[in-house]
Design a protein around this motif. Sequence first.
Motif, short mmCIF file in Angstrom:
data_model
loop_
_atom_site.label_atom_id
_atom_site.label_comp_id
_atom_site.label_asym_id
_atom_site.label_seq_id
_atom_site.Cartn_x
_atom_site.Cartn_y
_atom_site.Cartn_z
N LYS A 307 1.18 -8.50 7.21
CA LYS A 307 2.13 -9.34 6.28
C LYS A 307 3.29 -9.38 6.93
CE LYS A 307 -0.40 -9.01 2.05
NZ LYS A 307 -1.52 -8.68 2.68
N PHE A 308 3.71 -10.60 6.75
CA PHE A 308 5.06 -10.99 7.24
C PHE A 308 6.05 -10.70 6.08
CE2 PHE A 308 8.32 -14.62 8.64
CZ PHE A 308 9.05 -13.90 9.65
N ALA A 309 6.68 -9.60 6.16
CA ALA A 309 7.62 -9.25 5.03
C ALA A 309 8.54 -8.14 5.42
CB ALA A 309 6.52 -8.51 3.98
N TYR A 310 9.64 -7.83 4.62
CA TYR A 310 10.41 -6.61 4.92
C TYR A 310 9.66 -5.55 4.75
CZ TYR A 310 15.01 -8.86 5.74
OH TYR A 310 15.75 -9.59 6.28
N ASP A 311 9.85 -4.33 5.78
CA ASP A 311 9.08 -3.41 5.70
C ASP A 311 10.16 -2.12 6.31
OD1 ASP A 311 7.26 -1.14 5.02
OD2 ASP A 311 5.70 -1.88 6.45
N PHE A 312 9.69 -0.98 6.17
CA PHE A 312 10.35 0.17 6.67
C PHE A 312 9.96 0.14 8.35
CE2 PHE A 312 10.45 1.44 2.31
CZ PHE A 312 11.92 1.70 2.06
N CYS A 313 10.98 0.67 9.16
CA CYS A 313 10.36 0.84 10.29
C CYS A 313 9.87 1.99 10.69
CB CYS A 313 11.66 0.67 11.40
SG CYS A 313 12.24 -1.09 11.39
N ASP A 314 10.08 3.16 9.81
CA ASP A 314 9.74 4.69 9.91
C ASP A 314 9.29 5.22 8.68
OD1 ASP A 314 11.90 4.18 8.43
OD2 ASP A 314 12.42 6.51 8.84
N THR A 315 8.34 6.15 9.07
CA THR A 315 7.49 6.64 7.71
C THR A 315 8.36 7.27 6.74
OG1 THR A 315 5.94 7.24 9.41
CG2 THR A 315 5.48 8.12 7.36
N GLY A 316 9.58 8.09 7.18
CA GLY A 316 10.46 8.58 6.49
C GLY A 316 11.27 7.62 5.61
N MET A 317 11.44 6.19 6.05
CA MET A 317 12.01 5.37 5.09
C MET A 317 13.71 5.69 5.00
SD MET A 317 9.51 4.91 1.99
CE MET A 317 7.77 4.67 2.10
N VAL A 318 14.00 5.88 6.36
CA VAL A 318 15.53 6.14 6.54
C VAL A 318 16.17 5.03 7.32
CG1 VAL A 318 15.39 8.81 6.14
CG2 VAL A 318 15.25 7.68 8.55
N CYS A 319 15.27 4.39 8.06
CA CYS A 319 15.76 3.30 8.84
C CYS A 319 15.75 2.19 8.08
CB CYS A 319 14.74 3.02 10.08
SG CYS A 319 14.67 4.31 11.11
N PRO A 320 16.83 1.19 8.60
CA PRO A 320 16.86 -0.18 8.08
C PRO A 320 15.45 -0.84 7.83
CG PRO A 320 18.40 -0.10 9.94
CD PRO A 320 17.50 1.37 10.13
N LEU A 321 15.39 -1.75 7.21
CA LEU A 321 14.31 -2.70 6.71
C LEU A 321 14.28 -3.73 7.83
CD1 LEU A 321 14.47 -2.75 2.94
CD2 LEU A 321 12.95 -1.49 4.03
N ALA A 322 13.24 -4.04 8.20
CA ALA A 322 13.15 -5.19 9.04
C ALA A 322 12.22 -6.17 8.45
CB ALA A 322 12.62 -4.82 10.61
N LYS A 323 12.42 -7.72 8.75
CA LYS A 323 11.12 -8.49 8.23
C LYS A 323 10.36 -8.86 9.69
CE LYS A 323 10.30 -12.90 6.21
NZ LYS A 323 10.93 -14.02 5.65
N MET A 324 9.14 -8.45 9.31
CA MET A 324 8.29 -8.57 10.66
C MET A 324 6.81 -8.50 10.00
SD MET A 324 8.64 -4.74 11.48
CE MET A 324 8.57 -3.03 10.38
N TYR A 325 5.99 -8.87 10.99
CA TYR A 325 4.34 -8.67 10.78
C TYR A 325 4.01 -7.30 10.63
CZ TYR A 325 3.41 -13.50 10.64
OH TYR A 325 3.27 -14.83 10.30
N THR A 326 3.63 -6.61 9.57
CA THR A 326 3.43 -5.36 9.29
C THR A 326 2.20 -4.84 8.70
OG1 THR A 326 4.69 -3.29 8.54
CG2 THR A 326 4.95 -5.37 7.37
N LEU A 327 1.71 -3.58 9.08
CA LEU A 327 0.56 -3.24 8.28
C LEU A 327 0.87 -2.22 7.20
CD1 LEU A 327 -1.58 -2.42 11.67
CD2 LEU A 327 -1.98 -4.38 9.66
N GLY A 328 2.36 -2.11 7.12
CA GLY A 328 2.82 -1.20 6.15
C GLY A 328 3.15 0.17 6.83
N SER A 329 4.25 0.84 6.58
CA SER A 329 4.85 1.88 7.39
C SER A 329 4.06 3.04 7.29
CB SER A 329 6.33 2.24 6.98
OG SER A 329 6.41 2.66 5.54
N GLY A 330 3.23 3.34 6.33
CA GLY A 330 2.26 4.31 6.34
C GLY A 330 1.12 4.44 7.21
N PHE A 331 0.94 3.05 7.68
CA PHE A 331 -0.38 3.14 8.51
C PHE A 331 -0.40 3.72 9.82
CE2 PHE A 331 -2.90 0.90 11.94
CZ PHE A 331 -4.12 0.70 11.23
N ILE A 332 -1.53 4.35 10.17
CA ILE A 332 -1.90 5.09 11.43
C ILE A 332 -3.14 4.78 11.89
CG2 ILE A 332 -2.02 7.54 12.30
CD1 ILE A 332 -0.10 8.51 10.25
N PRO A 333 -3.25 4.21 13.10
CA PRO A 333 -4.62 3.85 13.59
C PRO A 333 -5.50 4.86 13.95
CG PRO A 333 -2.67 3.22 15.25
CD PRO A 333 -2.14 4.13 14.14
#
Length: 454
Positions: A307-333
């Motif tokens: 999704k093209f949306a604001y998301d966390f850059c890290d799992t711990g949600m301490v980093c700034p939010l970035a607007k990007m294509y993302t699978l969700g910060s909890g996603f792990i391949p």
Amino acid sequence: MSEIPYKIYLDESEMPKAWYNLRADMKNKPAPLLNPGTHQPMTAAELGGVFCDELVQQELNDTDPFIEIPQEIRNFYKMYRPSPLVRAYCLEKKLNTPAKIYYKFEGNNTSGSHKLNSAIAQAYYAKKQGLKGVTTETGAGQWGTALSMACAYFDLDCKVFMVKVSYEQKPFRREVMRTYGASVTPSPSMETEIGKKILAEHPGTTGSLGCAISEAVEVAVGSEGYRYVLGSVLNQVLLHQSVIGLESKAALDKYGVKPDMIIGCAGGGSNLGGLIAPFMGEKLRGEADYRIIAVEPASCPSFTRGKFAYDFCDTGMVCPLAKMYTLGSGFIPAPNHAGGLRYHGMSSTLSQLYHDGYMEAVSVPQTAVFEAAEQFARTEGILPAPESSHAIKVAIDEAKKCAETGEEKTILFGLTGTGYFDMVAYEKFHDGKMDDYIPTDEELAKYAATLPKM
Ligand SMILES: *Cc1c(COP(=O)(O)O)cnc(C)c1O
């Protein structure tokens, strides 16, 4: 015109003296990083608590098209640059294609990838600011290795949080980093609050990049004289990587060659953003047109299924939010995914360009990637990194299409690195133990539901 040599080298004097900042030519600028608490754009002062001051300026600079490369960084670049631009004559012959294939080879340094281009810049600015050291995360280990080399050069302390599964599977990567003086901690660890929390919630977890980022940021923010540095995704990293594209363009221009398509693998987007930079600049200014293709793994499809949306850059949600294509910060391949490029998000700059229709993206399954890697190794000689092999796969596919249609397309792709530390993955492939796990829509929906509500 003289025949094009196998390798087009530039002289030292022809190396770029300034990085090219693609954002200056973008009408729709990449969306700003937001404070995760207030959802307001991060100010330079806020970012300065995490990142080096000069790098914060570069991160926020959407206006200057060129930023001078300091002489000390240029001197370091001279140790391993300019990197060769290779005409893949042998591969063309093997494929019996009229296509003309070129690749820019960035694996010609000890770290084995393009990541050193940004590592040395980031270490330089940290040193210039008088810092004691930097912290970072590393997944497969290329970034950690590059940063260790750069920190050794400038005599900076380097603390690397290495995703646990890689720490265990790639002991030699770890030892390379330690050879250059870095300390390497498997993540999640008991050294940070976030690490303890993640271990308590997911005992036995083998870690993820998003989690290692949270740990590295926590340590940087909590240690006097330390800042956090990141090897991909950020605007500043794409800026430094523009040396790849600037050199490629200068080399091609020498022979009057204009690529029809430019292909690169995309993890967080730094090599691709760097490779395409000057070409995309021409495209944005309406001076030329190129097909630009991002290639990602089918098992971590941020561009093609995110999704093209604001998301966390890290799992711990301490980093700034970035607007990007993302699978969700909890996603792990899936655990069987061996090809790298496992980050859940994507550079905001590339995300905006993709969203605005300036580039395409395709995803490829990993067994096809390793087949392409092997074919490339057997014809061009270089043992490619699995990440780079995503680009090889699509370059070969496009060259095969030319063989069918008879079109003489010129293809440029980024060969980002070598695969010597990836032999466990190659072994799986050779033993027929590699398969192609592709996440289902339901799985992706589960992670997409965790995107922050804005
Ligand atoms: C890190 C890495 C990549 C992916 O990172 P990007 O930021 O998307 O460029 C690709 N190839 C190699 C060899 C790498 O080490």
